[in-house]
Write an enzyme that holds these catalytic residues in place. Structure first.
Site, mmCIF file in Angstrom:
data_model
loop_
_atom_site.group_PDB
_atom_site.id
_atom_site.type_symbol
_atom_site.label_atom_id
_atom_site.label_comp_id
_atom_site.label_asym_id
_atom_site.label_seq_id
_atom_site.Cartn_x
_atom_site.Cartn_y
_atom_site.Cartn_z
ATOM 1 N N SER A 22 -5.558 42.453 -6.896
ATOM 2 C CA SER A 22 -6.593 42.823 -7.868
ATOM 3 C C SER A 22 -6.018 43.624 -9.030
ATOM 4 C CB SER A 22 -7.697 43.630 -7.173
ATOM 5 O OG SER A 22 -7.147 44.730 -6.483
ATOM 6 N N ASN A 109 -10.606 52.239 0.859
ATOM 7 C CA ASN A 109 -12.032 51.902 0.787
ATOM 8 C C ASN A 109 -12.850 52.991 0.089
ATOM 9 O OD1 ASN A 109 -11.193 49.718 2.188
ATOM 10 N ND2 ASN A 109 -12.283 50.185 4.095
ATOM 11 N N THR A 154 -48.576 35.718 -33.046
ATOM 12 C CA THR A 154 -48.708 35.399 -31.622
ATOM 13 C C THR A 154 -48.510 33.890 -31.563
ATOM 14 O OG1 THR A 154 -51.086 35.023 -31.738
ATOM 15 C CG2 THR A 154 -50.397 37.252 -31.187
ATOM 16 N N HIS A 155 -47.895 33.401 -30.517
ATOM 17 C CA HIS A 155 -47.559 31.974 -30.399
ATOM 18 C C HIS A 155 -46.715 31.491 -31.580
ATOM 19 C CE1 HIS A 155 -50.844 31.898 -27.377
ATOM 20 N NE2 HIS A 155 -51.492 32.625 -28.269
ATOM 21 N N SER A 276 -19.690 27.215 -42.891
ATOM 22 C CA SER A 276 -19.459 25.945 -42.215
ATOM 23 C C SER A 276 -18.185 25.324 -42.753
ATOM 24 C CB SER A 276 -20.649 25.023 -42.469
ATOM 25 O OG SER A 276 -20.263 23.672 -42.323
ATOM 26 N N LYS A 282 -23.610 26.578 -46.515
ATOM 27 C CA LYS A 282 -24.075 27.272 -45.312
ATOM 28 C C LYS A 282 -23.686 28.738 -45.226
ATOM 29 C CE LYS A 282 -26.314 24.692 -42.410
ATOM 30 N NZ LYS A 282 -25.919 24.950 -41.088
ATOM 31 N N ASN A 284 -24.410 31.184 -42.020
ATOM 32 C CA ASN A 284 -25.053 31.133 -40.705
ATOM 33 C C ASN A 284 -25.130 32.484 -40.006
ATOM 34 O OD1 ASN A 284 -25.241 28.327 -40.973
ATOM 35 N ND2 ASN A 284 -23.193 28.035 -40.123
ATOM 36 N N TYR A 316 -16.935 48.091 4.773
ATOM 37 C CA TYR A 316 -16.184 47.432 3.697
ATOM 38 C C TYR A 316 -15.760 46.022 4.093
ATOM 39 C CZ TYR A 316 -12.690 46.218 0.250
ATOM 40 O OH TYR A 316 -11.997 45.557 -0.730
ATOM 41 N N GLN A 321 -14.415 43.248 -3.607
ATOM 42 C CA GLN A 321 -13.466 43.263 -4.723
ATOM 43 C C GLN A 321 -13.998 42.437 -5.904
ATOM 44 O OE1 GLN A 321 -9.139 43.285 -4.018
ATOM 45 N NE2 GLN A 321 -9.113 41.242 -4.895
ATOM 46 N N LYS A 324 -15.673 43.631 -9.547
ATOM 47 C CA LYS A 324 -15.019 44.245 -10.713
ATOM 48 C C LYS A 324 -14.983 43.381 -11.966
ATOM 49 C CE LYS A 324 -12.658 47.182 -7.629
ATOM 50 N NZ LYS A 324 -13.298 46.467 -6.488
#
Ligand code: ARG
Length: 458
Positions: A22, A109, A154-155, A276, A282, A284, A316, A321, A324
């Site tokens: 690790s 541990n 709304t919507h 672009s 463009k 973006n 444990y 492990q 992480k």
């Protein structure tokens, strides 16, 4: 070098070493590992488990390792299984046999449980600071835009007029709750697992109160099996991070919509936009899109750890492990997103004229026209029907409610008078909304004052 070769008669297969190791990722918490070891060594010395002189030698050695890593003269290399092995081997290499006493009364541990908790605790605080900076930008934009009208939706259909301050205030509330979630997590996680040993404590007279104190915890944890196998705090943190991303993603989606050619409510700064390779025109909103996209990755980390933990018997197991890499990735991702998002909204420009025109032309004042009738004695349900007919008339003519003549109003209901125009003006619609939490600038200023107080106290 290994910490456990004694009972083995064969070399570990190289593929097993690779699969098991690790160090490529747990070196990220070398500082926390050293800090924990210094606290442990201090306590061993105070308790007479090793001599004070030995304790001091170990602490000096660990401090030397720390500064050499920081100044670049010592490199953490992949030939060790994990950061704990690297530290112990380097310590022994530097100070000799005394270094072999550091791990007395400790297991990897409880060591890794401590390191990960210390790392996470730091990151909870870092995240809280990032959010506070974002809130400061949102609050500035609110203060500057208490009278910048825009349609509320709304919507995704125009509903009633609001202000930019009001819309951004909704996000202030969300990120404020996100911070309070982080504070809750901190409170629950701030207990020290060091001294739990492999799973059942040790027979050495460890002073767990002392190590907890040295490491700025509220106190030691109370069950050694739980201490080495608890990753709840991390799951809570990933859940809070997921919620932050969900909020950022919604906000990003709105930025993309507002920045679109059709809306043009805002314009993103050139420094926060991209072009672009083929279409010269463009510009973006890649940052907003990426923040929206990375949300899935953070949710993934949460689901992954929940799934990893669900079948692990106490205490444990090596499965853990796996907590992480995905946590580190999620933490770094969210920090990056919050910081970039903050820069993006800090530099974007509003187009108040577009927003106001949009609010005017979408019948966002239809409810106010109905309320006008109610104030003149018409029951709300009837008023709703009358204004519905007027809206239909407007759609037919391609005009707004404000553009109908008084005769046209009266042709549907004789209750209308000249003051209808004032009653449904955008200014009235917004400014008369003075219930607490509504967009009216007067009440919004009170809310902003409360936010100023929150920012100075939290
Ligand atoms: N790298 C390990 C982890 O992250 C450290 C703990 C090792 N403990 C053990 N019993 N093998 O979980």
């Amino acid at each position: 070098m290994k910490l456990w070769g004694g009972r083995f008669t064969k070399e570990t297969d190289q593929l097993v070493n690779n699969f098991n190791a690790s160090i490529s990722f747990d070196q990220k918490f070398y500082r926390q590992d050293i800090r924990g070891s210094i606290a442990h060594a201090t306590m061993l010395g105070k308790q007479g488990i090793i001599s004070e002189a030995e304790s001091n030698q170990i602490i000096d050695g660990l401090n030397g390792i720390l500064s050499d890593i920081e100044n670049g003269t010592l490199t953490i290399t992949d030939e060790y299984e994990d950061i704990h092995t690297f530290m112990e081997a380097t310590l022994i290499e530097r100070i000799g046999d005394v270094g072999k006493k550091l791990h007395t009364g400790r297991s990897r541990n409880d060591q890794v449980a401590l390191d990960m908790r210390l790392y996470t605790r730091d990151e909870v605080l870092n995240m809280d600071n990032e959010l506070k900076e974002l809130l400061a930008v949102i609050l500035r934009l609110m203060k500057e835009n208490t009278e910048t009208y825009m349609p509320g939706f709304t919507h995704l259909q125009k509903a009633q007029p609001v202000t930019v301050a009001h819309h951004f205030g909704a996000y202030f509330e969300m990120f404020k709750r996100d911070r309070s979630r982080l504070h809750d997590i901190y409170e629950r996680m701030n207990y020290c697992p060091l001294g739990a040993g492999a799973l059942a404590g040790t027979t050495y007279p460890l002073d767990r109160e002392l190590t907890a104190n040295l490491l700025d915890f509220y106190g030691p944890t109370l069950n050694s099996m739980d201490s080495v196998s608890d990753r709840d705090y991390l799951i809570e943190f990933l859940s809070a991070l997921s919620t932050i991303m969900m909020h950022l993603s919604r906000f990003s989606e709105e930025i993309c919509i507002w920045n679109s050619n059709e809306y043009k409510f805002i314009e993103l700064d050139d420094a926060y936009s991209t072009g672009s390779s083929i279409m010269p025109q463009k510009k973006n909103p890649d940052i907003a899109e990426l923040v929206r996209g990375k949300t899935g990755r953070v949710y993934g980390a949460l689901m992954s750890l929940l799934t990893t933990m669900k079948g692990i018997p106490l205490a444990y197991n090596k499965d853990m492990q796996e907590d992480k890499e995905l946590s580190f990735d999620a933490i770094d991702t969210v920090k990056g997103c919050v910081s970039l998002f903050k820069g993006m909204i800090d530099t974007m420009r509003f187009n108040p004229k577009r927003m106001e025109d949009s609010a005017k032309h979408g019948f966002t004042n239809a409810t106010d026209a109905a309320d006008y009738l109610v104030k003149n004695g018409v029951p709300f349900r009837d008023a709703h029907g009358i204004v519905g007919q007027l809206v239909l008339m407007c759609i037919d003519k391609g005009i707004a409610l404000d553009d109908l003549s008084l005769e046209e109003y009266r042709s549907v209901s004789p209750v209308f008078n000249e003051d209808i125009y004032e009653a449904i003006s955008l200014k009235t619609c917004v400014e008369k909304r003075l219930t607490l939490g509504a967009p009216g600038p007067e009440v919004m200023k009170k809310v902003i004052a409360a936010y100023d107080e929150y920012m100075s106290e939290n």
